[in-house]
Design a protein around this motif. Sequence first.
Motif, PDB file in Angstrom:
ATOM      1  N   ALA A   1       7.219  26.860  -1.259  1.00 45.55           N
ATOM      2  CA  ALA A   1       7.500  27.701  -2.139  1.00 45.55           C
ATOM      3  C   ALA A   1       7.182  29.243  -1.474  1.00 45.55           C
ATOM      4  N   PRO A   2       6.451  29.553  -0.777  1.00 42.77           N
ATOM      5  CA  PRO A   2       6.643  30.797  -0.180  1.00 42.77           C
ATOM      6  C   PRO A   2       7.611  31.578  -0.242  1.00 42.77           C
ATOM      7  N   LEU A   3       8.470  30.267   0.291  1.00 42.14           N
ATOM      8  CA  LEU A   3       9.735  31.134   0.622  1.00 42.14           C
ATOM      9  C   LEU A   3      10.879  30.637  -0.169  1.00 42.14           C
ATOM     10  N   SER A   4      11.057  30.118  -1.471  1.00 46.62           N
ATOM     11  CA  SER A   4      12.145  30.090  -0.994  1.00 46.62           C
ATOM     12  C   SER A   4      12.113  30.512  -2.840  1.00 46.62           C
ATOM     13  N   GLY A   5      10.038  30.748  -2.899  1.00 51.64           N
ATOM     14  CA  GLY A   5      10.529  31.431  -4.546  1.00 51.64           C
ATOM     15  C   GLY A   5      11.227  32.388  -4.298  1.00 51.64           C
ATOM     16  N   PRO A   6      10.858  33.659  -3.458  1.00 50.47           N
ATOM     17  CA  PRO A   6      11.399  34.883  -2.780  1.00 50.47           C
ATOM     18  C   PRO A   6      12.975  34.682  -2.816  1.00 50.47           C
ATOM     19  N   VAL A   7      13.047  33.930  -2.082  1.00 50.32           N
ATOM     20  CA  VAL A   7      14.657  33.708  -1.472  1.00 50.32           C
ATOM     21  C   VAL A   7      15.260  33.618  -3.199  1.00 50.32           C
ATOM     22  N   ALA A   8      14.897  32.338  -4.255  1.00 53.05           N
ATOM     23  CA  ALA A   8      15.617  32.045  -5.606  1.00 53.05           C
ATOM     24  C   ALA A   8      15.752  33.724  -6.510  1.00 53.05           C
ATOM     25  N   SER A   9      14.590  34.560  -6.527  1.00 57.99           N
ATOM     26  CA  SER A   9      14.484  36.178  -7.288  1.00 57.99           C
ATOM     27  C   SER A   9      15.154  36.463  -6.189  1.00 57.99           C
TER      28      SER A   9
ATOM     29  N   ASP B   1      21.937  29.134 -18.998  1.00 61.19           N
ATOM     30  CA  ASP B   1      22.008  27.945 -18.355  1.00 61.19           C
ATOM     31  C   ASP B   1      20.664  27.391 -17.533  1.00 61.19           C
ATOM     32  N   LEU B   2      20.489  26.155 -18.473  1.00 61.55           N
ATOM     33  CA  LEU B   2      18.753  25.850 -17.867  1.00 61.55           C
ATOM     34  C   LEU B   2      18.826  25.840 -16.308  1.00 61.55           C
ATOM     35  N   THR B   3      19.575  25.072 -16.068  1.00 64.86           N
ATOM     36  CA  THR B   3      18.872  24.764 -14.349  1.00 64.86           C
ATOM     37  C   THR B   3      18.719  26.100 -13.332  1.00 64.86           C
ATOM     38  N   ARG B   4      19.190  27.361 -14.055  1.00 60.33           N
ATOM     39  CA  ARG B   4      19.128  29.104 -12.988  1.00 60.33           C
ATOM     40  C   ARG B   4      17.825  29.288 -14.145  1.00 60.33           C
ATOM     41  N   VAL B   5      17.529  29.461 -14.436  1.00 64.22           N
ATOM     42  CA  VAL B   5      16.275  30.406 -14.931  1.00 64.22           C
ATOM     43  C   VAL B   5      15.477  30.532 -14.028  1.00 64.22           C
ATOM     44  N   GLY B   6      15.136  31.451 -13.918  1.00 64.17           N
ATOM     45  CA  GLY B   6      14.239  32.585 -12.779  1.00 64.17           C
ATOM     46  C   GLY B   6      12.942  32.561 -12.890  1.00 64.17           C
TER      47      GLY B   6
ATOM     48  N   TRP C   1      11.717  25.358   7.482  1.00 64.63           N
ATOM     49  CA  TRP C   1      11.603  25.808   6.887  1.00 64.63           C
ATOM     50  C   TRP C   1      12.069  26.693   6.472  1.00 64.63           C
ATOM     51  N   ILE C   2      12.978  27.614   7.147  1.00 58.00           N
ATOM     52  CA  ILE C   2      13.256  28.279   6.459  1.00 58.00           C
ATOM     53  C   ILE C   2      15.206  27.778   5.341  1.00 58.00           C
ATOM     54  N   ALA C   3      15.470  26.408   6.469  1.00 61.59           N
ATOM     55  CA  ALA C   3      16.858  25.742   5.854  1.00 61.59           C
ATOM     56  C   ALA C   3      16.138  25.232   4.170  1.00 61.59           C
ATOM     57  N   PHE C   4      14.797  24.974   4.723  1.00 67.30           N
ATOM     58  CA  PHE C   4      14.450  23.986   3.331  1.00 67.30           C
ATOM     59  C   PHE C   4      14.183  25.132   1.678  1.00 67.30           C
ATOM     60  N   GLY C   5      13.848  26.795   3.226  1.00 64.71           N
ATOM     61  CA  GLY C   5      13.394  27.404   1.312  1.00 64.71           C
ATOM     62  C   GLY C   5      14.481  28.306   0.618  1.00 64.71           C
ATOM     63  N   LEU C   6      16.220  28.557   1.886  1.00 66.31           N
ATOM     64  CA  LEU C   6      17.254  28.061   1.414  1.00 66.31           C
ATOM     65  C   LEU C   6      17.955  27.674   0.584  1.00 66.31           C
ATOM     66  N   GLU C   7      18.155  25.920   0.671  1.00 67.64           N
ATOM     67  CA  GLU C   7      18.183  25.016   0.437  1.00 67.64           C
ATOM     68  C   GLU C   7      18.073  24.675  -1.661  1.00 67.64           C
ATOM     69  N   LEU C   8      16.353  25.586  -1.672  1.00 68.01           N
ATOM     70  CA  LEU C   8      15.491  24.868  -2.823  1.00 68.01           C
ATOM     71  C   LEU C   8      15.741  26.305  -3.431  1.00 68.01           C
ATOM     72  N   GLY C   9      15.286  27.608  -3.107  1.00 70.07           N
ATOM     73  CA  GLY C   9      15.123  28.995  -3.331  1.00 70.07           C
ATOM     74  C   GLY C   9      16.937  28.971  -3.726  1.00 70.07           C
ATOM     75  N   ALA C  10      18.393  29.360  -3.225  1.00 66.36           N
ATOM     76  CA  ALA C  10      19.737  29.431  -3.178  1.00 66.36           C
ATOM     77  C   ALA C  10      20.574  28.231  -4.340  1.00 66.36           C
TER      78      ALA C  10
END
Lengths: 189, 303
Positions: free
Chosen positions: B48-56, B277-282, A11-20
């Motif tokens: 999404a609950p993790l990737s969203g905050p990571v992206a932000s 950059d359309l691939t990096r919009v938040g 879960w963490i790995a995919f969160g980082l992969e998609l988010g960062a």
Amino acid sequence: MNWFVFAIASWIAFGLELGARDVLQIGPGGIAPSFVIPLAVFVALWAPATHALWACLALGVLADLTWHLPRTDGGIATILGPYAIGYTLLGALVINMRGMMIRRNPITMAFLCVLGSLVAQIAVVALFTVRRVYGDPIAWDAGDELLTRALASVYTGGVGLIVSLALFAGAPLFQFQQAGGRRPAIRRS
Amino acid sequence: MARHGVQLAPADRVLAAALAAMLLLGLAPIRYTGWVAWLAEPVVRLIAPLSGPVASVTRWATRPGAADLDERDITRLIEDRDLAIQRHLRERELNAELRRRIEDLNAAIALNPDLAARQVTAPVVARASDPSSSVLTVRAGSSLGVGVRDVVTVRGVQLVGRVARVTGGTAYVTPITDEGNADSKRLRAMVMLENDFGLACLLTPTGEGTLTGDVEDARGPDGEPLGEPAEGMTVRLLDHDYWPSHAQMLVVGTVERVESAPDQPLRRRVVVRPTVDLTRVGEVTVRTSEARSSDEGGSGAAR
């Protein structure tokens, strides 16, 4: 192997992969590192062979389900299989090589991440190239994809070097046992 | 004579069967595997609950140096200004269109008033996990009235693309710069000249975050050329055939380069880069057509 810990780590790995991904991406071509591949390599390096292959297959299935490819005729395609096969091949490669490796060394992780990622990506490109042959509505250029993915594999090796420090620290939580070089059991009759 | 064969252990047999299934699915034509999309939705919801905050957090950490001024206010003012310009140009375009129709005395055609669009602002929670795709995963689905083919913008008027697939809580957006985007295979746009005239062009994505296309050689009533495209000029969407009324005159990007068309040296070709950059919009804004929403009861069809 503790599958619950593996699920959390995934879960963490995919969160980082998609988010960062967008922040770590180099250039417009999509060269970005993977956080999932270091986890797959780590599990394949330490877990019993069958567990490792199942874990890699599961990671591959998740990678397939988080990859949305635009269709040239409109809409988006989600294709199950390419990464599942690719990551399982990655697992098989690491299982076969781990007897020759110094496992608890970040450089080993980095090296296997580059190699494993290359193998997985070649499998993905091969499967998609076959799809293009029979005219699936996807934009696909095998040459470009191979180049991008080869560079991304090198990048993943760098990330693997760093991620390995965290994975090694958390290794006891995974409760790996029988971490020998056992291959899937084959019985001759 | 003894027969020699390879027999796998039961656990490995299951694994082999799973791999065979994956291989079959991996090679099966897309038209037979549409159901896989339904499996993807729970996975995206879980991550999404993790990737969203990571992206932000990562975007915040890598943002350009913060100025002393209130950045939010400045951004809002810039967005308001851009929105006003876009509305003005759209109205002008609509006026011209109406005038043309009236001149044609085509009484049978009902005048199409400006379609109102409802805007839904939503964060981008993830990108596709593969380098070959720049599809954005947006946390706004049919529950918010978002539907397939809704127009997506960023920073007010910068066109991002269209919603390609929508589920209850998630929309997948294909940027116009994505080579696989069916909508932007041939994007009709207008290079805006300083004298308020425009040069029509037909853009296609290059795969490097830009679009390119030949510019029409337009002349005024006196036969003189209206102008030449130049670096820095704004390019706006003008494609009544494929894009809704409320999307007309949205910004496609700015001219990054002007070159000669390889097949026709006298014709000018522009390379257009979106203003962001359309691939990096938040965060993006989904413009849902109110007419469609009322027709469909606000439920986007998933496909």
